[in-house]
Design a protein around this motif. Structure first.
Motif, short mmCIF file in Angstrom:
data_model
loop_
_atom_site.label_atom_id
_atom_site.label_comp_id
_atom_site.label_asym_id
_atom_site.label_seq_id
_atom_site.Cartn_x
_atom_site.Cartn_y
_atom_site.Cartn_z
N UNK A 213 17.30 10.46 13.31
CA UNK A 213 18.37 11.19 14.00
C UNK A 213 18.47 12.64 13.57
N UNK A 214 18.17 12.92 12.29
CA UNK A 214 18.30 14.31 11.83
C UNK A 214 17.02 15.10 12.06
N UNK A 215 16.06 14.51 12.78
CA UNK A 215 14.87 15.27 13.17
C UNK A 215 13.75 15.24 12.17
N UNK A 216 13.69 14.15 11.38
CA UNK A 216 12.59 14.04 10.43
C UNK A 216 11.28 13.77 11.18
N UNK A 217 10.20 14.37 10.69
CA UNK A 217 8.90 14.10 11.32
C UNK A 217 8.41 12.73 10.85
N UNK A 218 7.47 12.18 11.60
CA UNK A 218 6.92 10.86 11.25
C UNK A 218 6.37 10.84 9.84
N UNK A 219 5.77 11.95 9.45
CA UNK A 219 5.18 12.03 8.10
C UNK A 219 6.23 11.72 7.04
N UNK A 220 7.42 12.34 7.18
CA UNK A 220 8.45 12.14 6.17
C UNK A 220 8.97 10.71 6.14
N UNK A 221 8.94 10.04 7.28
CA UNK A 221 9.43 8.67 7.31
C UNK A 221 8.35 7.72 6.76
N UNK A 222 7.12 7.95 7.20
CA UNK A 222 6.06 6.98 6.88
C UNK A 222 5.35 7.25 5.56
N UNK A 223 5.06 8.52 5.28
CA UNK A 223 4.22 8.83 4.12
C UNK A 223 4.79 8.35 2.78
N UNK A 224 6.12 8.43 2.54
CA UNK A 224 6.60 7.94 1.25
C UNK A 224 6.24 6.47 0.98
N UNK A 225 6.15 5.66 2.05
CA UNK A 225 5.76 4.25 1.86
C UNK A 225 4.33 4.16 1.36
N UNK A 226 3.50 5.07 1.87
CA UNK A 226 2.09 5.05 1.47
C UNK A 226 1.95 5.54 0.03
N UNK A 227 2.79 6.53 -0.34
CA UNK A 227 2.79 7.00 -1.73
C UNK A 227 3.21 5.84 -2.65
N UNK A 228 4.26 5.16 -2.21
CA UNK A 228 4.77 4.02 -2.98
C UNK A 228 3.65 2.97 -3.15
N UNK A 229 2.94 2.69 -2.07
CA UNK A 229 1.86 1.70 -2.11
C UNK A 229 0.75 2.18 -3.04
N UNK A 230 0.45 3.48 -2.99
CA UNK A 230 -0.62 4.02 -3.84
C UNK A 230 -0.25 3.88 -5.31
N UNK A 231 1.04 4.14 -5.62
CA UNK A 231 1.48 4.01 -7.02
C UNK A 231 1.35 2.56 -7.47
N UNK A 232 1.76 1.64 -6.59
CA UNK A 232 1.68 0.21 -6.92
C UNK A 232 0.21 -0.19 -7.13
N UNK A 233 -0.67 0.29 -6.24
CA UNK A 233 -2.09 -0.01 -6.35
C UNK A 233 -2.69 0.56 -7.63
N UNK A 234 -2.27 1.79 -7.97
CA UNK A 234 -2.79 2.46 -9.17
C UNK A 234 -2.38 1.70 -10.43
N UNK A 235 -1.08 1.41 -10.53
CA UNK A 235 -0.59 0.69 -11.72
C UNK A 235 -1.23 -0.71 -11.79
N UNK A 236 -1.28 -1.38 -10.63
CA UNK A 236 -1.88 -2.71 -10.57
C UNK A 236 -3.34 -2.69 -11.03
N UNK A 237 -4.07 -1.65 -10.61
CA UNK A 237 -5.49 -1.55 -10.98
C UNK A 237 -5.64 -1.34 -12.48
#
Lengths: 306, 246
Positions: A213-237
């Motif tokens: 609603x406040x005009x966030x681009x798709x990147x801002x909505x989606x990319x943090x989830x991918x960062x989160x996943x990358x952190x989980x993958x990194x720590x898991x590895x």
């Protein structure tokens, strides 16, 4: 994406990891277990394949000839066999060469003196290497034909037949079962990560709605989830690497019936782990980060709509 | 500014697969720049559908939806964020982030729109002053009254200096005194040149404003008066149905 946006996306992603404490821990555990199992089986598979490859390379077929067979006949047979597509090499061992080998391999002087260049009962032979050691049996059968009955004294393959066949079969089945298990765990971790991302996204539906609603681009909505996943993958590895090390170092395979083969290979596996540490670390990190980011992006694409 | 040309919108009926229910039926209307328009009608009349179409949450089945001469029903997904920055929106349930402070709630809207830190530092206090929350920047939403929450939502909606502000039942959860405050704030924003569309059930609000009133019923525009009151030709029972969700 600007550097500033990248910084914000990274910050949002890292904040998400901390905010979803239990989700993050559960995801890390799943990834750690998956990569640990894949790691142990891959190392085990490499060590077994390496060992069996070494043995297989040494496997050959020796065909011994009677002393009355003319040398040209043996050389003709050698050429015929060498022309077969499944044959890697054929070496002719003359009486002189057989004597040299006898001398090299025997340590006891008494045994060595049993054979002299003047009185050499050692037969001439052809030593055949096949591309696939499993095919040595077929080659051995060739020399059992009637046409060779007068010429061939003995074929050495029969002595080693059972050992060769079981070795080839073990190498094959270990490789197969390792990959099957790895595939099962990959599938399980995919289902888990996919569902966890889905639950996280649904639990944050309110926040995602506000972002849109406040005009966030798709990147801002989606990319943090991918960062989160990358952190989980990194720590898991990283945790998986530590777990593999501890497993091999303290020979925990003994306590694991499923990994009974790993038990007697543990020292070799530990050595393999250390000598390939850089490659193993890079592959594990890529596998961890790559798989979690992929799994999460599938869920994000499906559940975060614009 | 805003032109609806024969807009029709229907939804699939969950209870009757294959059937559709008509939410807007061939609606045409024009809203000029700088107007303050009240959109009235009973629950299910089509007000919320109209709001959702205007903020590009939904696309019409047919017809054109022109905002600043651009057909927004044809916007590509990547264009939507930029469109939404030009159209502020506030809702009855405020839609605030409970774990962020008042100032952070506003800053967040700027952060996810790639605004610079300097821009954020300049705009956040300006917005808080605009809505009278300058001294509440460090508070969390749960420490605010209903009226303050709505003012915060308005501040956030105005942070990109939108040309249009859409308010969907902004006073639905507020007491009469606070309602007056919010309406006065909306009037002030409108005087600065922002076009305002106010979807409401609240008869007192509409009657007090004495501005243009568009009444919607059964998905159709049933009346459109330049200086109107809350009147529904066929549904007098709706008069006084304040507080119901639309």
């Amino acid at each position: 994406m600007s550097l500033r946006s990248l910084g914000r996306v990274l910050r949002f992603g890292l904040m998400n990891v901390l905010r979803n404490g239990w989700f993050s821990i559960a995801s890390i555990i799943v990834i750690t277990i998956t990569l640990f199992i894949i790691g142990v089986f891959a190392i085990q598979s490499f060590v077994i394949v390496g060992t069996t490859q070494g043995i297989q390379d040494k496997l050959d077929l020796s065909v011994y000839f009677n002393d009355d067979v003319p040398e040209e006949d043996i050389l003709a047979i050698r050429t015929a066999v060498a022309n077969r597509p499944d044959v890697k090499s054929v070496d002719y061992i003359s009486k002189e060469r057989a004597f040299e080998i006898w001398q090299e391999r025997r340590t006891s002087e008494r045994v060595k003196s049993l054979v002299t260049p003047e009185d050499n009962p050692l037969p001439r032979s052809l030593v055949i290497h096949a591309y696939d050691p499993g095919k040595l049996g077929t080659l051995a059968k060739l020399f059992e034909r009637d046409q060779y009955q007068e010429q061939v004294r003995r074929v050495s393959y029969r002595d080693n037949q059972s050992v060769i066949e079981s070795l080839v079969a073990t190498a094959r089945s270990v490789r197969q079962s390792g990959w099957i298990l790895a595939a099962i765990f990959f599938f399980l971790s995919f289902v888990l990560i996919y569902n966890m991302t889905r639950v996280i996204i649904l639990s944050r539906a309110h926040e995602i709605e506000i972002m849109r609603l406040v005009g966030s681009t798709t990147t801002f909505v989606r990319a943090p989830y991918l960062v989160e996943a990358a952190v989980i993958g990194f720590v898991g590895a990283l945790l998986a690497l530590g777990a593999v090390y501890l497993f091999l170092r303290y020979d925990l395979a003994s306590a694991t019936p499923l990994l009974s083969i790993a038990k007697f290979l543990a020292p070799d596996m530990l050595e393999f782990f250390w000598s390939n540490l850089v490659t193993i670390t890079i592959v594990t990190l890529l596998l961890g980060i790559g798989s979690t980011v992929f799994m999460s992006s599938v869920a994000v694409r499906r559940f975060v709509k614009f | 500014m805003i032109d609806l040309v024969h807009v029709t919108k229907s939804y699939a009926r969950v209870s009757h697969p294959g059937q559709r229910v008509l939410a807007l039926d061939d609606v045409s209307l024009t809203i000029e720049k700088g107007e303050l328009v009240s959109l009235v009608g009973p629950s299910g009349a089509g007000k919320s559908t109209l709001v959702r179409l205007l903020i590009a949450e939904e696309r019409p089945d047919s017809g054109k939806l022109l905002v600043a001469e651009r057909d927004i029903s044809r916007l590509a997904p990547r264009e939507l964020p930029y469109y939404r920055r030009k159209v502020g929106v506030v809702f009855q349930d405020f839609k605030l982030l409970p774990r962020k402070t008042v100032a952070e709630n506003i800053a967040f809207a700027l952060e996810v729109s790639d605004a610079s830190p300097a821009d954020i530092r300049e705009r956040v206090p300006r917005m808080l002053t605009l809505v009278g929350l300058a001294d509440k920047g460090a508070n969390y939403p749960n420490e605010l009254s209903g009226g303050e929450k709505q003012r915060l939502a308005i501040a956030r909606a105005m942070v990109h200096s939108p040309r249009i502000l859409i308010a969907d039942e902004p006073t639905g959860n507020l007491d009469p005194g606070t309602t007056t405050e919010i309406v006065e704030l909306l009037e002030r924003i409108n005087r600065s040149g922002t076009t305002i569309i106010l979807a409401t059930h609240n008869k007192d609000v509409v009657d007090r404003l004495r501005r243009r009133v568009i009444a919607v019923e059964h998905g159709r525009v049933v009346s459109d008066r330049q200086i109107g009151r809350y009147e529904l030709p066929s549904h007098h029972a709706a008069v006084g149905a304040e507080g119901l969700g639309s």
